[in-house]
Scaffold this active site. Structure first.
Site, PDB file in Angstrom:
ATOM      1  N   HIS A  53      -7.939 -22.362 -10.209  1.00  0.00           N
ATOM      2  CA  HIS A  53      -8.543 -23.697 -10.143  1.00  0.00           C
ATOM      3  C   HIS A  53      -8.421 -24.466 -11.456  1.00  0.00           C
ATOM      4  O   HIS A  53      -8.790 -25.628 -11.545  1.00  0.00           O
ATOM      5  CB  HIS A  53     -10.018 -23.576  -9.721  1.00  0.00           C
ATOM      6  CG  HIS A  53     -10.520 -24.765  -8.952  1.00  0.00           C
ATOM      7  ND1 HIS A  53      -9.873 -25.982  -8.930  1.00  0.00           N
ATOM      8  CD2 HIS A  53     -11.605 -24.918  -8.148  1.00  0.00           C
ATOM      9  CE1 HIS A  53     -10.531 -26.830  -8.178  1.00  0.00           C
ATOM     10  NE2 HIS A  53     -11.590 -26.210  -7.684  1.00  0.00           N
ATOM     11  N   GLN A  67      10.096  -1.198   0.604  1.00  0.00           N
ATOM     12  CA  GLN A  67       9.180  -0.259   1.279  1.00  0.00           C
ATOM     13  C   GLN A  67       9.699   1.165   1.184  1.00  0.00           C
ATOM     14  O   GLN A  67       8.934   2.107   0.997  1.00  0.00           O
ATOM     15  CB  GLN A  67       8.992  -0.662   2.746  1.00  0.00           C
ATOM     16  CG  GLN A  67       7.860  -1.677   2.904  1.00  0.00           C
ATOM     17  CD  GLN A  67       7.566  -1.973   4.351  1.00  0.00           C
ATOM     18  OE1 GLN A  67       8.347  -2.642   5.019  1.00  0.00           O
ATOM     19  NE2 GLN A  67       6.448  -1.487   4.854  1.00  0.00           N
ATOM     20  N   ASP A  83       0.864  -1.177   0.000  1.00  0.00           N
ATOM     21  CA  ASP A  83       0.000   0.000   0.000  1.00  0.00           C
ATOM     22  C   ASP A  83       0.905   1.233   0.000  1.00  0.00           C
ATOM     23  O   ASP A  83       1.240   1.756   1.055  1.00  0.00           O
ATOM     24  CB  ASP A  83      -0.879  -0.049   1.265  1.00  0.00           C
ATOM     25  CG  ASP A  83      -1.785   1.136   1.365  1.00  0.00           C
ATOM     26  OD1 ASP A  83      -2.174   1.674   0.328  1.00  0.00           O
ATOM     27  OD2 ASP A  83      -2.100   1.540   2.512  1.00  0.00           O
ATOM     28  N   ASN A 127      -0.351  -8.887   2.799  1.00  0.00           N
ATOM     29  CA  ASN A 127      -0.599  -8.777   4.245  1.00  0.00           C
ATOM     30  C   ASN A 127      -1.355  -7.483   4.526  1.00  0.00           C
ATOM     31  O   ASN A 127      -0.779  -6.414   4.599  1.00  0.00           O
ATOM     32  CB  ASN A 127       0.751  -8.782   4.986  1.00  0.00           C
ATOM     33  CG  ASN A 127       0.560  -8.635   6.487  1.00  0.00           C
ATOM     34  OD1 ASN A 127      -0.553  -8.758   7.009  1.00  0.00           O
ATOM     35  ND2 ASN A 127       1.644  -8.367   7.196  1.00  0.00           N
ATOM     36  N   ASP A 186      -5.901 -27.880  -7.437  1.00  0.00           N
ATOM     37  CA  ASP A 186      -7.149 -28.331  -6.811  1.00  0.00           C
ATOM     38  C   ASP A 186      -7.106 -28.017  -5.311  1.00  0.00           C
ATOM     39  O   ASP A 186      -6.050 -27.694  -4.751  1.00  0.00           O
ATOM     40  CB  ASP A 186      -7.380 -29.828  -7.063  1.00  0.00           C
ATOM     41  CG  ASP A 186      -6.206 -30.660  -6.592  1.00  0.00           C
ATOM     42  OD1 ASP A 186      -5.820 -30.535  -5.419  1.00  0.00           O
ATOM     43  OD2 ASP A 186      -5.650 -31.419  -7.409  1.00  0.00           O
ATOM     44  N   GLY A 190      -4.663 -11.594   7.379  1.00  0.00           N
ATOM     45  CA  GLY A 190      -5.398 -10.628   8.186  1.00  0.00           C
ATOM     46  C   GLY A 190      -4.607 -10.233   9.424  1.00  0.00           C
ATOM     47  O   GLY A 190      -3.436 -10.600   9.583  1.00  0.00           O
ATOM     48  N   SER A 205      -1.741  -5.353   8.908  1.00  0.00           N
ATOM     49  CA  SER A 205      -1.271  -4.182   9.649  1.00  0.00           C
ATOM     50  C   SER A 205      -2.311  -3.069   9.567  1.00  0.00           C
ATOM     51  O   SER A 205      -2.301  -2.138  10.371  1.00  0.00           O
ATOM     52  CB  SER A 205       0.083  -3.711   9.128  1.00  0.00           C
ATOM     53  OG  SER A 205       0.005  -3.498   7.744  1.00  0.00           O
TER      54      SER A 205
HETATM   55  N1  CAO Z   1      -1.147  -8.708  12.291  1.00  0.00           N
HETATM   56  C1  CAO Z   1      -0.713  -7.941  13.282  1.00  0.00           C
HETATM   57  N2  CAO Z   1       0.305  -7.065  13.176  1.00  0.00           N
HETATM   58  C2  CAO Z   1       0.885  -6.964  11.981  1.00  0.00           C
HETATM   59  C3  CAO Z   1       0.487  -7.741  10.883  1.00  0.00           C
HETATM   60  C4  CAO Z   1      -0.574  -8.653  11.066  1.00  0.00           C
HETATM   61  N3  CAO Z   1      -0.997  -9.404  10.071  1.00  0.00           N
HETATM   62  N4  CAO Z   1       1.258  -7.406   9.835  1.00  0.00           N
HETATM   63  C5  CAO Z   1       2.109  -6.484  10.244  1.00  0.00           C
HETATM   64  N5  CAO Z   1       1.894  -6.214  11.543  1.00  0.00           N
HETATM   65  C6  CAO Z   1       2.623  -5.261  12.363  1.00  0.00           C
HETATM   66  C7  CAO Z   1       4.094  -5.325  12.060  1.00  0.00           C
HETATM   67  O1  CAO Z   1       4.737  -6.371  12.744  1.00  0.00           O
HETATM   68  C8  CAO Z   1       4.535  -3.954  12.503  1.00  0.00           C
HETATM   69  O2  CAO Z   1       4.578  -3.924  13.925  1.00  0.00           O
HETATM   70  P1  CAO Z   1       5.937  -3.617  14.729  1.00  0.00           P
HETATM   71  O3  CAO Z   1       6.161  -2.172  14.544  1.00  0.00           O
HETATM   72  O4  CAO Z   1       5.646  -4.050  16.108  1.00  0.00           O
HETATM   73  O5  CAO Z   1       7.028  -4.422  14.098  1.00  0.00           O
HETATM   74  C9  CAO Z   1       3.375  -3.079  12.067  1.00  0.00           C
HETATM   75  O6  CAO Z   1       2.251  -3.948  11.963  1.00  0.00           O
HETATM   76  C10 CAO Z   1       3.585  -2.367  10.755  1.00  0.00           C
HETATM   77  O7  CAO Z   1       4.064  -3.281   9.799  1.00  0.00           O
HETATM   78  P2  CAO Z   1       4.333  -2.806   8.295  1.00  0.00           P
HETATM   79  O8  CAO Z   1       3.063  -2.748   7.541  1.00  0.00           O
HETATM   80  O9  CAO Z   1       5.150  -1.569   8.296  1.00  0.00           O
HETATM   81  O10 CAO Z   1       5.298  -3.931   7.714  1.00  0.00           O
HETATM   82  P3  CAO Z   1       4.987  -5.410   7.240  1.00  0.00           P
HETATM   83  O11 CAO Z   1       6.319  -5.964   6.865  1.00  0.00           O
HETATM   84  O12 CAO Z   1       4.198  -6.174   8.201  1.00  0.00           O
HETATM   85  O13 CAO Z   1       4.122  -5.229   5.913  1.00  0.00           O
HETATM   86  C11 CAO Z   1       3.585  -4.383   3.760  1.00  0.00           C
HETATM   87  C12 CAO Z   1       4.668  -4.597   4.804  1.00  0.00           C
HETATM   88  C13 CAO Z   1       4.213  -3.726   2.568  1.00  0.00           C
HETATM   89  C14 CAO Z   1       2.997  -5.729   3.363  1.00  0.00           C
HETATM   90  C15 CAO Z   1       2.461  -3.514   4.365  1.00  0.00           C
HETATM   91  O14 CAO Z   1       3.001  -2.307   4.846  1.00  0.00           O
HETATM   92  C16 CAO Z   1       1.367  -3.171   3.392  1.00  0.00           C
HETATM   93  O15 CAO Z   1       1.491  -2.302   2.527  1.00  0.00           O
HETATM   94  N6  CAO Z   1       0.209  -3.868   3.527  1.00  0.00           N
HETATM   95  C17 CAO Z   1      -0.971  -3.616   2.704  1.00  0.00           C
HETATM   96  C18 CAO Z   1      -1.061  -4.637   1.589  1.00  0.00           C
HETATM   97  C19 CAO Z   1      -2.287  -4.393   0.737  1.00  0.00           C
HETATM   98  O16 CAO Z   1      -2.646  -3.273   0.433  1.00  0.00           O
HETATM   99  N7  CAO Z   1      -2.962  -5.481   0.370  1.00  0.00           N
HETATM  100  C20 CAO Z   1      -4.148  -5.412  -0.405  1.00  0.00           C
HETATM  101  C21 CAO Z   1      -3.838  -5.842  -1.791  1.00  0.00           C
HETATM  102  S1  CAO Z   1      -5.269  -6.024  -2.786  1.00  0.00           S
HETATM  103  O17 CAO Z   1      -5.746  -4.527  -3.014  1.00  0.00           O
END
Ligand code: CAO
Length: 259
Positions: free
Chosen positions: A229, A156, A127, A178, A233, A202, A181
């Site tokens: 799919h 990032q 994001d 992911n 499978d 989540g 966060s």
């Molecule tokens: N559950 C709980 N806490 C979480 C978590 C989860 N699933 N994922 C991350 N966290 C925590 C991290 O551990 C971090 O905590 P600390 O500061 O204690 O270490 C905090 O949340 C922030 O993490 P972050 O987002 O900066 O880093 P990340 O490596 O976990 O994730 C990234 C990186 C790029 C995946 C994320 O920032 C992001 O952009 N996510 C959105 C993805 C998205 O938009 N998906 C939809 C796609 S379809 O439209």
């Protein structure tokens, strides 16, 4: 009679017979037309293509208690890079691919053949300031958890500056998104063609469960997977996800694969 007069006076007071008058703010609501940005055009094209083939969605919960403790311990000794859960999720994904290489495949030759990729290039949905970007971390099969964390930090940083280049965006073979966060528990992720599997993660949330007659609090990660799919499978996806979950719930197993 006294009571009746009091009541009449009470009702005649404006504040008791009509709601308080709120000042009206004149706002002219207007629709706003915007052109799609380059990134939005790309998302529109890729996601439309993706939903032309059948998605199988599968969900599984992962107990995170051990990994949370492990990360806490390692984080105190790591000063040069931010260690989130992502490098663990990605390494476990790469290790699980060794057992089920078909999840890291793509169709070729007009969908008459498929190739199981030797490189585990894990795409990561990001994001960014500009919107959704999906760069990938190349050759995760050769990288340690630490090296994956360094790559995540690099991507990032580039994402924040709006400078992710084409070489980081091309060549992904499997994807993790992911969203945890930000929030949420489960999702129905959309595959990034020509890949055949995506995992959506989540937020880790506490859950009360009964264990040996006692109520205990567990930390649970909801994971949701979408598979192409036409090639994968449900049983294959379920076994692959079970292996990924096993590695995350018993992170010491990952030590066995250190080189
Ligand atoms: N559950 C709980 N806490 C979480 C978590 C989860 N699933 N994922 C991350 N966290 C925590 C991290 O551990 C971090 O905590 P600390 O500061 O204690 O270490 C905090 O949340 C922030 O993490 P972050 O987002 O900066 O880093 P990340 O490596 O976990 O994730 C990234 C990186 C790029 C995946 C994320 O920032 C992001 O952009 N996510 C959105 C993805 C998205 O938009 N998906 C939809 C796609 S379809 O439209």
């Amino acid at each position: 009679r006294v009571l009746k007069e009091d009541l009449l006076r009470y009702l005649e007071e404006p504040s008791h017979v009509s709601p308080p008058v709120r000042p009206q703010i004149a706002v002219e609501a207007q629709d706003k037309v915007s052109k799609l940005s380059g990134l939005q055009k790309g998302m529109c094209k890729t996601m439309t293509e993706a939903l032309l083939f059948p998605h199988l969605t599968y969900c599984e919960d992962v107990y995170m208690d051990t990994l949370i403790e492990l990360r806490k311990m390692i984080k105190t000794t790591l000063t040069d890079v931010k260690l989130t859960f992502m490098p663990f999720f990605i390494k476990a994904l790469s290790l699980a691919i060794y057992d089920f290489p078909i999840v890291n495949a793509s169709f070729i030759n007009n969908n008459t053949e498929f190739v199981m990729k030797a490189s585990h290039n894990v795409s990561v949905a990001m994001d960014s300031r500009a919107g959704l970007l999906v760069p990938n971390i190349k050759n995760c099969q050769n990288l340690s958890i630490y090296e994956i964390a360094v790559e995540m930090a690099r991507l990032q940083d580039l994402g924040t500056k709006g400078k992710i280049g084409q070489s980081d965006l091309e060549g992904g073979t499997i994807c993790l998104s992911n969203i945890g966060s930000i929030g949420g528990t489960y999702t129905a992720p959309v595959i990034l063609p020509p890949q055949v599997l995506i995992g959506g993660l989540g937020a880790i949330r506490p859950r009360l469960e009964k264990k040996k007659g006692e109520i205990v609090e567990r930390q649970v990660l909801g994971s949701s997977w979408s598979a192409d799919h036409r090639l994968l499978d449900g049983a294959t996806v379920a076994k692959f996800v079970a292996r990924w979950k096993e590695l995350l719930e018993n992170p010491s197993l990952m030590l066995l694969h250190l080189k």
